[in-house]
Motif scaffolding. Sequence first.
Motif, PDB file in Angstrom:
ATOM      1  N   PHE A   1       7.080  15.939  52.841  1.00  0.00           N
ATOM      2  CA  PHE A   1       6.612  16.746  53.181  1.00  0.00           C
ATOM      3  C   PHE A   1       4.513  16.529  53.299  1.00  0.00           C
ATOM      4  N   ALA A   2       4.486  15.482  53.338  1.00  0.00           N
ATOM      5  CA  ALA A   2       2.837  14.894  52.723  1.00  0.00           C
ATOM      6  C   ALA A   2       3.510  13.113  53.576  1.00  0.00           C
ATOM      7  N   ALA A   3       1.966  12.243  54.541  1.00  0.00           N
ATOM      8  CA  ALA A   3       1.864  11.724  54.429  1.00  0.00           C
ATOM      9  C   ALA A   3       1.498  10.572  53.247  1.00  0.00           C
ATOM     10  N   PRO A   4       1.379   9.532  53.678  1.00  0.00           N
ATOM     11  CA  PRO A   4       0.672   8.981  52.545  1.00  0.00           C
ATOM     12  C   PRO A   4      -1.182   9.290  52.213  1.00  0.00           C
ATOM     13  N   SER A   5      -1.225   9.572  53.728  1.00  0.00           N
ATOM     14  CA  SER A   5      -2.455   9.099  54.238  1.00  0.00           C
ATOM     15  C   SER A   5      -3.615  10.760  54.401  1.00  0.00           C
ATOM     16  N   GLU A   6      -2.836  11.794  53.584  1.00  0.00           N
ATOM     17  CA  GLU A   6      -3.380  12.765  53.484  1.00  0.00           C
ATOM     18  C   GLU A   6      -3.252  13.573  51.536  1.00  0.00           C
ATOM     19  N   ILE A   7      -3.044  12.157  51.076  1.00  0.00           N
ATOM     20  CA  ILE A   7      -3.458  11.648  49.654  1.00  0.00           C
ATOM     21  C   ILE A   7      -4.932  11.678  48.940  1.00  0.00           C
ATOM     22  N   ASP A   8      -5.970  12.009  48.833  1.00  0.00           N
ATOM     23  CA  ASP A   8      -6.978  11.359  48.444  1.00  0.00           C
ATOM     24  C   ASP A   8      -6.659  10.382  47.285  1.00  0.00           C
ATOM     25  N   THR A   9      -6.538  10.944  46.518  1.00  0.00           N
ATOM     26  CA  THR A   9      -6.139  10.671  44.558  1.00  0.00           C
ATOM     27  C   THR A   9      -4.909  10.646  44.766  1.00  0.00           C
ATOM     28  N   ILE A  10      -4.222   8.897  43.955  1.00  0.00           N
ATOM     29  CA  ILE A  10      -2.821   9.309  43.217  1.00  0.00           C
ATOM     30  C   ILE A  10      -2.995   8.653  41.725  1.00  0.00           C
ATOM     31  N   VAL A  11      -2.862   9.348  40.420  1.00  0.00           N
ATOM     32  CA  VAL A  11      -3.300   9.337  39.098  1.00  0.00           C
ATOM     33  C   VAL A  11      -2.090   9.065  38.865  1.00  0.00           C
ATOM     34  N   THR A  12      -1.248   7.461  38.423  1.00  0.00           N
ATOM     35  CA  THR A  12      -0.421   7.509  37.553  1.00  0.00           C
ATOM     36  C   THR A  12      -0.480   6.576  36.302  1.00  0.00           C
ATOM     37  N   ASP A  13       0.564   5.362  36.310  1.00  0.00           N
ATOM     38  CA  ASP A  13       0.932   4.983  35.117  1.00  0.00           C
ATOM     39  C   ASP A  13       0.431   3.326  34.943  1.00  0.00           C
ATOM     40  N   ASN A  14       0.012   2.846  34.220  1.00  0.00           N
ATOM     41  CA  ASN A  14       0.515   1.168  34.494  1.00  0.00           C
ATOM     42  C   ASN A  14       1.083   0.919  34.721  1.00  0.00           C
ATOM     43  N   ARG A  15       2.295   0.691  35.024  1.00  0.00           N
ATOM     44  CA  ARG A  15       3.925   0.259  35.256  1.00  0.00           C
ATOM     45  C   ARG A  15       3.429   0.189  36.899  1.00  0.00           C
ATOM     46  N   ILE A  16       3.014   0.441  37.419  1.00  0.00           N
ATOM     47  CA  ILE A  16       2.999   0.654  39.321  1.00  0.00           C
ATOM     48  C   ILE A  16       2.645  -0.860  39.765  1.00  0.00           C
ATOM     49  N   THR A  17       3.242  -1.735  39.930  1.00  0.00           N
ATOM     50  CA  THR A  17       2.946  -3.069  40.498  1.00  0.00           C
ATOM     51  C   THR A  17       2.111  -3.022  41.501  1.00  0.00           C
ATOM     52  N   GLU A  18       1.461  -4.600  41.300  1.00  0.00           N
ATOM     53  CA  GLU A  18       0.168  -5.198  42.279  1.00  0.00           C
ATOM     54  C   GLU A  18       0.457  -4.902  43.437  1.00  0.00           C
ATOM     55  N   GLN A  19       2.060  -4.824  43.464  1.00  0.00           N
ATOM     56  CA  GLN A  19       1.972  -5.007  45.178  1.00  0.00           C
ATOM     57  C   GLN A  19       2.375  -2.863  45.858  1.00  0.00           C
ATOM     58  N   ASP A  20       2.400  -2.574  44.871  1.00  0.00           N
ATOM     59  CA  ASP A  20       2.667  -1.241  45.836  1.00  0.00           C
ATOM     60  C   ASP A  20       1.202  -0.381  45.727  1.00  0.00           C
ATOM     61  N   LEU A  21       0.145  -1.562  44.222  1.00  0.00           N
ATOM     62  CA  LEU A  21      -0.757  -1.077  44.581  1.00  0.00           C
ATOM     63  C   LEU A  21      -2.099  -0.982  45.338  1.00  0.00           C
ATOM     64  N   HIS A  22      -1.767  -2.723  45.984  1.00  0.00           N
ATOM     65  CA  HIS A  22      -2.595  -3.187  47.374  1.00  0.00           C
ATOM     66  C   HIS A  22      -1.867  -2.038  48.258  1.00  0.00           C
ATOM     67  N   VAL A  23      -0.903  -2.052  47.778  1.00  0.00           N
ATOM     68  CA  VAL A  23      -0.259  -1.017  49.415  1.00  0.00           C
ATOM     69  C   VAL A  23      -0.841   0.194  49.902  1.00  0.00           C
ATOM     70  N   LEU A  24      -0.911   0.818  48.274  1.00  0.00           N
ATOM     71  CA  LEU A  24      -1.658   2.784  48.564  1.00  0.00           C
ATOM     72  C   LEU A  24      -2.984   2.155  48.673  1.00  0.00           C
ATOM     73  N   GLN A  25      -3.551   1.453  48.338  1.00  0.00           N
ATOM     74  CA  GLN A  25      -5.689   0.736  48.290  1.00  0.00           C
ATOM     75  C   GLN A  25      -5.266   1.166  49.326  1.00  0.00           C
ATOM     76  N   SER A  26      -5.173   0.168  50.731  1.00  0.00           N
ATOM     77  CA  SER A  26      -5.513  -0.467  51.624  1.00  0.00           C
ATOM     78  C   SER A  26      -4.811   0.653  53.057  1.00  0.00           C
ATOM     79  N   LEU A  27      -4.535   1.900  52.392  1.00  0.00           N
ATOM     80  CA  LEU A  27      -3.930   3.109  52.778  1.00  0.00           C
ATOM     81  C   LEU A  27      -5.059   3.968  52.839  1.00  0.00           C
TER      82      LEU A  27
END
Length: 255
Positions: free
Chosen positions: A218-244
């Motif tokens: 229903f949406a591309a990652p680029s359409e999201i302004d902010t993600i609120v998640t928990d501390n279990r998010i991996t460093e790799q996922d964090l880096h990829v999402l921030q790069s977007l």
Amino acid sequence: MRTKRLETITSVLESQGNVEVSELSALLKVTEKTIRQDLTTLEKMGLAVRVHGGATLPSGISEIYPIPSRKQKHLDEKKEIASKAISLIDDGDIIILDSGSTTLELAKLLDKQVIVITNDPIIAHTLLYNEKITLFSTGGKLRREFGFTYAGRDAIRMLNNYHANKCFIGTSAFDTEQGLMVFSSEEGEVKRAIMRASAQTICLADYSKFNKTAFFTFAAPSEIDTIVTDNRITEQDLHVLQSLGIRIITPNSDR
């Protein structure tokens, strides 16, 4: 058509615990070969286990399987996410709260003068007696099988008439390439309408939703302004999402 078939198969699996190829072929009016291909797809997603002549639910139901009991999973993480997301709401805001267990936790924390629009009857009931909140509910077709949510044209028609500062949406699965996904096309269309009606889109998603797939994007990652998640998010996922270009907020974030 394929998405609708997969929705139906998962619904039958959830209610019966197992399905037969011949049964589904007759129900969905497609060939048994097509049903076997659909079951193979579900197995690859971790939502079914192929057996002779059909499929069964996997042992230890998948964390993203679209059934009401999933709402009780990762409750501590959902409460942590809600406690961070509440800081993103200001007095005077017009917000849309999408249906879901994490947005429900956010609704429980609301103590501000805001206008809330929601497609979730449970959230609406939670806010019913909160006199600080001006409350609107979309109405529409009530989907019980994917949790309680209003869907269909009536819900979308109402959302098309409103404009919000922010929306808080949930997702069944989040993949950095395929985007944000759910199991129901009807649910996905309502989420799209919520995003169209909002100046800012904030996704609330615990770690179990990342690197998973569902049926309907229903949406591309680029359409999201902010993600609120928990501390279990991996460093790799964090880096990829921030790069977007997505802002990431966790319980350890400053805000």
